[in-house]
Design a protein around this motif. Structure first.
Motif, PDB file in Angstrom:
ATOM      1  N   GLN A  26     -15.612  64.360  62.787  1.00 21.22           N
ATOM      2  CA  GLN A  26     -15.749  63.766  64.120  1.00 21.22           C
ATOM      3  C   GLN A  26     -17.197  63.505  64.524  1.00 21.22           C
ATOM      4  N   ASP A  27     -18.161  64.061  63.791  1.00 24.42           N
ATOM      5  CA  ASP A  27     -19.561  63.808  64.120  1.00 24.42           C
ATOM      6  C   ASP A  27     -20.070  62.471  63.578  1.00 24.42           C
ATOM      7  N   PHE A  28     -19.251  61.757  62.808  1.00 26.09           N
ATOM      8  CA  PHE A  28     -19.682  60.455  62.304  1.00 26.09           C
ATOM      9  C   PHE A  28     -19.597  59.409  63.410  1.00 26.09           C
ATOM     10  N   ALA A  29     -20.574  58.514  63.447  1.00 30.34           N
ATOM     11  CA  ALA A  29     -20.589  57.471  64.469  1.00 30.34           C
ATOM     12  C   ALA A  29     -19.501  56.426  64.235  1.00 30.34           C
ATOM     13  N   ASP A  30     -19.052  56.310  62.995  1.00 33.37           N
ATOM     14  CA  ASP A  30     -18.059  55.286  62.644  1.00 33.37           C
ATOM     15  C   ASP A  30     -17.035  55.907  61.700  1.00 33.37           C
ATOM     16  N   ILE A  31     -15.770  55.918  62.131  1.00 31.90           N
ATOM     17  CA  ILE A  31     -14.687  56.422  61.287  1.00 31.90           C
ATOM     18  C   ILE A  31     -13.723  55.272  61.046  1.00 31.90           C
ATOM     19  N   VAL A  32     -13.525  54.919  59.775  1.00 31.58           N
ATOM     20  CA  VAL A  32     -12.675  53.793  59.402  1.00 31.58           C
ATOM     21  C   VAL A  32     -11.455  54.324  58.657  1.00 31.58           C
ATOM     22  N   VAL A  33     -10.279  54.078  59.205  1.00 29.66           N
ATOM     23  CA  VAL A  33      -9.029  54.507  58.584  1.00 29.66           C
ATOM     24  C   VAL A  33      -8.307  53.270  58.057  1.00 29.66           C
ATOM     25  N   LEU A  34      -8.130  53.215  56.743  1.00 29.15           N
ATOM     26  CA  LEU A  34      -7.367  52.142  56.116  1.00 29.15           C
ATOM     27  C   LEU A  34      -5.935  52.643  55.970  1.00 29.15           C
ATOM     28  N   ASP A  35      -5.025  52.084  56.747  1.00 25.20           N
ATOM     29  CA  ASP A  35      -3.663  52.628  56.811  1.00 25.20           C
ATOM     30  C   ASP A  35      -2.643  51.721  56.128  1.00 25.20           C
ATOM     31  N   GLY A  36      -1.694  52.376  55.442  1.00 22.88           N
ATOM     32  CA  GLY A  36      -0.633  51.663  54.743  1.00 22.88           C
ATOM     33  C   GLY A  36       0.631  51.548  55.565  1.00 22.88           C
ATOM     34  N   ASN A  37       0.505  51.023  56.789  1.00 21.59           N
ATOM     35  CA  ASN A  37       1.664  50.792  57.665  1.00 21.59           C
ATOM     36  C   ASN A  37       2.483  52.067  57.881  1.00 21.59           C
ATOM     37  N   SER A  38       1.799  53.134  58.239  1.00 17.23           N
ATOM     38  CA  SER A  38       2.457  54.426  58.445  1.00 17.23           C
ATOM     39  C   SER A  38       3.506  54.346  59.549  1.00 17.23           C
ATOM     40  N   THR A  39       4.555  55.137  59.407  1.00 18.86           N
ATOM     41  CA  THR A  39       5.650  55.162  60.380  1.00 18.86           C
ATOM     42  C   THR A  39       5.762  56.502  61.094  1.00 18.86           C
ATOM     43  N   ASP A  40       4.808  57.399  60.847  1.00 18.60           N
ATOM     44  CA  ASP A  40       4.905  58.760  61.402  1.00 18.60           C
ATOM     45  C   ASP A  40       3.881  59.046  62.495  1.00 18.60           C
ATOM     46  N   GLY A  41       3.267  58.006  63.039  1.00 16.78           N
ATOM     47  CA  GLY A  41       2.281  58.213  64.097  1.00 16.78           C
ATOM     48  C   GLY A  41       0.865  58.393  63.616  1.00 16.78           C
ATOM     49  N   THR A  42       0.633  58.194  62.317  1.00 16.32           N
ATOM     50  CA  THR A  42      -0.719  58.343  61.768  1.00 16.32           C
ATOM     51  C   THR A  42      -1.756  57.485  62.506  1.00 16.32           C
ATOM     52  N   VAL A  53      -8.597  51.659  63.055  1.00 15.42           N
ATOM     53  CA  VAL A  53      -7.472  51.609  62.120  1.00 15.42           C
ATOM     54  C   VAL A  53      -7.297  50.191  61.617  1.00 15.42           C
ATOM     55  N   ILE A  54      -7.360  50.017  60.296  1.00 14.99           N
ATOM     56  CA  ILE A  54      -7.303  48.701  59.668  1.00 14.99           C
ATOM     57  C   ILE A  54      -6.206  48.726  58.609  1.00 14.99           C
ATOM     58  N   PRO A  55      -5.357  47.704  58.551  1.00 17.36           N
ATOM     59  CA  PRO A  55      -4.296  47.673  57.521  1.00 17.36           C
ATOM     60  C   PRO A  55      -4.893  47.608  56.117  1.00 17.36           C
ATOM     61  N   GLN A  56      -4.271  48.321  55.185  1.00 15.29           N
ATOM     62  CA  GLN A  56      -4.735  48.270  53.799  1.00 15.29           C
ATOM     63  C   GLN A  56      -4.502  46.910  53.172  1.00 15.29           C
TER      64      GLN A  56
END
Length: 275
Positions: A26-42, A53-56
Motif C-alpha cells: 500500500q505504500d506504492f504510489a501506483d498499484i496496477v492490477v491486471l484482472d482476468g474478469n474475476s467474479t468473486d469481487g476481486t 484495475v485493467i483487464p488482462q
C-alpha cells in the motif's frame, strides 16, 4: 510518503488472498492490477486500496485463464505510471523489511541494476524453511529505462531478459508466497503443462527437437528427485516442504517429457516414403 514506483499484480478470482497482498504494497504510489474478469469481487477489493484495475485481455469470458503470460506481463509494464516497477503475485505478500528496502533502492535510482528478493513458501499457513529449490531468489524490481524486457514467445514460465551492462543484485528481504491446497496445485500444474506443450503441437516442429527437450526434462526430474531426497535426509520433515508438494516438481517434468515423446511419435519422419 508514497514510494514513487509502480507495483503490478495479476489476478483471477483472487479475493481470498488479495487483501493481504495489497496491504503489504500500500505504500506504492501506483498499484496496477491486471484482472482476468474475476467474479468473486476481486476488482472491488483492489479499488478499495486505490489500485487501477485493467483487464488482462479483450475477452469478456468470466474468470478467463491466461493463455499467454508474457503478453499479460508486457501489458502490465505498459500500464505502469513510474519507471521503477515492482512485481508481486496476488497470493504473495511482502515483508515490511522488503518494502523499506524497495523505498531505499528506488530513491537511489540505479537504473542499471535489477533486484532479486528472497522468497519463502507458505504451505498450510506454515512457513517452509527448507526446500530443494532454496535459496529461492526471484526478480522483483527493475527500472524500465534500464533496458530489461520480457522474452517474447513464451506462453508460460515467462522470463525477463537482462541486457549487457545491467547488474543482478540479490537482496535477502523476504516476500512470502502462499501455496494453494495440493489438489489445486496439481490442477494448476496441468494448466501450465498444456501451455508448455502447445508450441510443440504446431506444424514444422521436428521429432528431434521434441525428443531432445524430453530427455532434458527427464534428466531434470531425476536431478530434482535427488535434491528432494537430500533435503529430507538432512532436515527431516518438520520445517521442510511437505513431501507430496515437493514431488510435484519431478512429476511435472516427467509428465512433460512423456507428452513430448508422444508428440514426437506422431511426427512423420522427413525420410519416410510418401504414400
Amino acid at each position: 510518503m508514497k514510494i514513487p514506483a509502480s507495483a503490478t499484480i495479476l489476478t483471477r478470482n483472487s479475493a481470498a488472498t488479495l487483501e493481504r497482498c495489497l496491504v503489504s504494497v500500500q505504500d506504492f504510489a501506483d498499484i496496477v492490477v491486471l484482472d482476468g474478469n474475476s467474479t468473486d469481487g476481486t476488482p472491488d477489493i483492489a479499488r478499495q486500496f486505490g489500485a487501477r484495475v485493467i483487464p488482462q485481455t479483450d475477452s469478456k469470458e468470466p474468470a478467463v485463464r491466461i493463455t499467454n503470460f508474457t503478453e499479460v506481463r508486457e501489458k502490465s509494464f505498459r500500464e505502469t505510471t513510474y519507471d521503477w516497477v515492482y512485481m508481486i503475485d496476488s497470493d504473495e505478500w511482502a515483508s515490511p523489511e522488503q518494502i523499506e528496502a524497495v523505498r531505499t533502492l528506488v530513491a537511489a535510482n540505479r537504473v542499471r541494476e535489477v533486484y532479486l528478493f528472497r522468497k519463502l513458501a507458505v504451505v498450510d499457513d506454515k512457513v517452509v524453511r527448507y526446500a530443494y529449490f532454496y535459496p529461492d531468489y526471484s526478480l522483483r524490481m527493475l527500472a524500465k529505462s534500464g533496458g530489461a524486457h520480457w522474452r517474447s514467445g513464451r506462453l508460460v514460465h515467462e522470463k525477463i531478459i537482462i541486457p549487457d551492462g545491467v547488474t543482478r543484485v540479490r537482496r535477502n528481504e523476504v516476500v512470502f508466497s502462499a501455496w494453494p491446497p495440493f489438489a489445486q496445485s496439481v490442477e494448476k500444474d496441468a494448466g501450465y503443462l498444456a501451455m508448455a506443450i502447445a508450441p510443440y503441437q504446431k506444424e514444422g516442429v521436428s521429432r528431434l527437437r521434441c525428443l531432445r527437450v524430453a530427455v532434458l526434462n527427464t534428466l531434470k526430474a531425476v536431478y530434482i528427485l535427488a535434491r528432494i531426497a537430500a533435503v529430507h535426509l538432512r532436515y527431516g520433515f518438520r520445517d521442510t516442504m511437505p513431501l507430496r508438494q515437493h514431488l510435484r516438481f519431478p512429476r511435472y517434468h516427467w509428465t512433460y517429457a512423456r507428452m513430448l515423446v508422444r508428440r514426437a511419435l506422431t511426427i512423420r519422419s522427413p525420410y519416410a516414403p510418401a504414400r
